[in-house]
Design an enzyme around this catalytic site. Structure first.
Site, mmCIF file in Angstrom:
data_model
loop_
_atom_site.group_PDB
_atom_site.id
_atom_site.type_symbol
_atom_site.label_atom_id
_atom_site.label_comp_id
_atom_site.label_asym_id
_atom_site.label_seq_id
_atom_site.Cartn_x
_atom_site.Cartn_y
_atom_site.Cartn_z
ATOM 1 N N SER A 22 0.616 -3.159 3.583
ATOM 2 C CA SER A 22 0.670 -3.104 2.105
ATOM 3 C C SER A 22 0.485 -1.681 1.597
ATOM 4 O O SER A 22 1.179 -1.246 0.672
ATOM 5 C CB SER A 22 -0.432 -3.982 1.507
ATOM 6 O OG SER A 22 -0.175 -5.326 1.763
ATOM 7 N N ARG A 26 3.438 0.946 -0.300
ATOM 8 C CA ARG A 26 3.149 1.584 -1.590
ATOM 9 C C ARG A 26 3.139 3.104 -1.478
ATOM 10 O O ARG A 26 3.605 3.802 -2.389
ATOM 11 C CB ARG A 26 1.818 1.065 -2.131
ATOM 12 C CG ARG A 26 1.945 -0.386 -2.645
ATOM 13 C CD ARG A 26 0.589 -1.051 -2.691
ATOM 14 N NE ARG A 26 0.603 -2.362 -3.332
ATOM 15 C CZ ARG A 26 0.935 -3.498 -2.709
ATOM 16 N NH1 ARG A 26 1.316 -3.493 -1.435
ATOM 17 N NH2 ARG A 26 0.886 -4.655 -3.364
ATOM 18 N N ARG A 121 12.836 -17.327 -0.651
ATOM 19 C CA ARG A 121 11.524 -17.187 -1.315
ATOM 20 C C ARG A 121 11.686 -16.945 -2.818
ATOM 21 O O ARG A 121 12.668 -16.377 -3.271
ATOM 22 C CB ARG A 121 10.736 -16.049 -0.637
ATOM 23 C CG ARG A 121 10.414 -16.406 0.814
ATOM 24 C CD ARG A 121 9.707 -15.290 1.532
ATOM 25 N NE ARG A 121 8.403 -15.017 0.964
ATOM 26 C CZ ARG A 121 7.628 -14.005 1.362
ATOM 27 N NH1 ARG A 121 8.047 -13.183 2.307
ATOM 28 N NH2 ARG A 121 6.447 -13.824 0.820
ATOM 29 N N ASP A 313 -3.121 -13.583 3.962
ATOM 30 C CA ASP A 313 -2.390 -13.222 5.186
ATOM 31 C C ASP A 313 -3.194 -13.497 6.453
ATOM 32 O O ASP A 313 -2.646 -13.462 7.559
ATOM 33 C CB ASP A 313 -1.999 -11.738 5.143
ATOM 34 C CG ASP A 313 -0.927 -11.482 4.090
ATOM 35 O OD1 ASP A 313 -0.248 -12.442 3.676
ATOM 36 O OD2 ASP A 313 -0.779 -10.313 3.687
ATOM 37 N N ARG A 386 3.182 -13.896 11.654
ATOM 38 C CA ARG A 386 1.752 -14.239 11.712
ATOM 39 C C ARG A 386 1.517 -15.579 12.420
ATOM 40 O O ARG A 386 0.473 -15.788 13.041
ATOM 41 C CB ARG A 386 1.132 -14.243 10.310
ATOM 42 C CG ARG A 386 1.207 -12.871 9.656
ATOM 43 C CD ARG A 386 0.221 -12.709 8.521
ATOM 44 N NE ARG A 386 0.620 -11.616 7.657
ATOM 45 C CZ ARG A 386 0.438 -10.331 7.889
ATOM 46 N NH1 ARG A 386 -0.163 -9.944 9.006
ATOM 47 N NH2 ARG A 386 0.840 -9.399 7.037
#
Ligand code: S3P
Length: 426
Positions: A22, A26, A121, A313, A386
């Site tokens: 993440s 960014r 999604r 997550d 995951r």
């Protein structure tokens, strides 16, 4: 690809993981907006972050990688170049949603697409607030990818009450607001990860138990240097394996300890996990430090409500602890799991049923109890990194080991997962 695992008897050693996914996305996006060259140390080597880099390259952003340092030259305010083709976010929701926020203020038309998982999604969650800000975004009626983003005039700042707890939605709005004269505010009643606010140094206040993050052109970034702390979501798989393996101890160095991400560690400590957290430093408002994890005897606690977005997550990894901990593992209020890289509630329940556990599936979670009866030795990844890593850890804890189908998906967040697992196990 089917990957086999033997039982791991002991975990020991040290791991330094590549940068948090993440924070990496960014840092790249913010650097691409600044004027001039930024330096990023320990950038995530995940496929998802590569997707962001590829999209930025299409938008005229030049970058290079040498001696583990990533250099990226930003093009300044509304300075992206019109892409020659569709942008492909591949499997990465963060790339698609955050980049759409930035594209909607550029002077050209662009289209963003993704793989079959990302294309299923929900995107209405960003289309609605961005449209309120004046963005012109076209999609099918369902609001799925591809999104066609047209140049817009008369963009306006908004105050947006978040209807769902999503850091991606919040960040998409903040990135659009970063280009406007007036102040845009995003109001959260449930906290989500705050990396965008940290890296842009935004004003965040708490009023009547609501978190208000505000942005305007005044926050527009300069080029700078970033150090990305290790990915705590990737670290969690090794934390869980160490806690559940006898006579084990693991040191994880320079992991992100951002308070909106460490709820998973707090939860494991409440369950009886022996985890020592040593803060070492802070870079661009992001705290990091070392974790020392030791084998532990765990008891389950019910997981629900406002902590869910802060552990979203890590739930696949936490589920594995839940199977071995005393009592029933129960998760509620987590329906967002159904719209991740796979329907994670369905994926987890299907795999747990393969080892004879008592599983109850709810719309917003599941519960698991009972003893493992190894009916099948092969777990499904559902193409989800995951899920693949969580069940790789599970097979490593089973008496006769096991297999994970679709294992290659791990590279979406951690291409070195297998190498790292081997380096700490015996
Ligand atoms: C992310 C936010 C979360 C998380 C995702 C990364 C981010 O998604 O699940 O892996 O970087 O902002 P949501 O914001 O949709 O919950």
């Amino acid at each position: 690809m089917i990957q086999s695992f033997n039982k791991i008897n002991k975990v020991s050693g040290t791991l330094s993981l590549s940068g948090d996914k993440s924070i990496s996305h960014r840092s790249l996006l913010i650097s691409s907006l600044a004027n001039g060259k930024s330096i990023i140390k320990n950038l995530s080597d995940s496929d998802d972050v590569r997707s962001t880099i590829k999209c930025l390259n299409e938008l005229g952003i030049e970058s290079s990688f040498k001696d583990n340092i990533y250099s990226i030259s930003g093009r300044g305010f509304k300075g992206y170049r019109k892409p020659a083709r569709q942008l492909d976010a591949e499997n990465s929701g963060t790339t698609a949603r955050l980049l759409t926020g930035i594209l909607s203020v550029q002077k050209f038309e662009s289209t963003i697409n993704g793989d079959s998982s990302l294309s299923s999604r929900p995107m209405k969650r960003i289309i609605e607030p961005l449209t309120q800000m004046g963005s012109k975004i076209k999609s099918d009626v369902e609001g799925r990818l591809p999104l066609q983003i047209l140049p817009a005039e008369n963009m306006r700042a908004i105050n947006y009450n978040m209807p769902i707890a999503s850091a991606q939605v919040k960040s998409s709005i903040l990135f659009t607001g970063l280009h406007l004269d007036e102040q845009t505010s995003v109001i959260e009643s449930i906290q989500t990860r705050n990396h965008t606010e940290n890296l842009l140094n935004l004003r965040v206040v708490v009023e009547d138990e609501k978190i208000i993050s505000s942005v305007s052109k005044h926050n527009y970034p300069d080029a700078k240097e970033y150090f990305i702390p290790g990915d705590i979501s990737s670290a969690m798989f090794f934390v869980v394996l160490t806690l559940l393996t006898k006579n084990s101890e693991l040191l994880l160095k320079n992991v992100s300890l951002n308070p909106t991400r460490t709820e998973c560690l707090k939860l494991l400590k409440k369950m009886g996990g022996n985890i020592q957290i040593d803060e070492k430093g802070i870079s661009n408002n992001e705290v990091y430090g070392d974790l020392i994890v030791k084998s532990s005897d765990l008891s389950n606690i019910k997981i629900e409500n406002e902590i869910i977005p802060l552990i979203i997550d890590e739930i696949p990894a936490l589920t594995i602890t839940g199977i071995f901990a005393r009592g029933v593992f129960e998760l509620r209020g987590a329906s967002e799991l159904r719209v991740k890289e796979s329907d994670r509630i369905k994926a987890i329940c299907a795999n747990l049923l393969k080892i004879g556990l008592d599983v109850e599936e709810y719309e917003d979670g599941f519960s698991v109890s009972g003893k493992i009866k190894q009916i099948s030795k092969q777990f499904e990844s559902f193409g989800d990194h995951r899920i693949a890593m969580a069940f790789s850890i599970l097979t490593s804890l089973l008496k006769d080991g096991g297999k994970v189908e679709g294992f290659e998906s791990v590279s979406v967040s951690n291409p070195d997962f297998l190498k790292q697992l081997k380096s700490i196990s015996s």
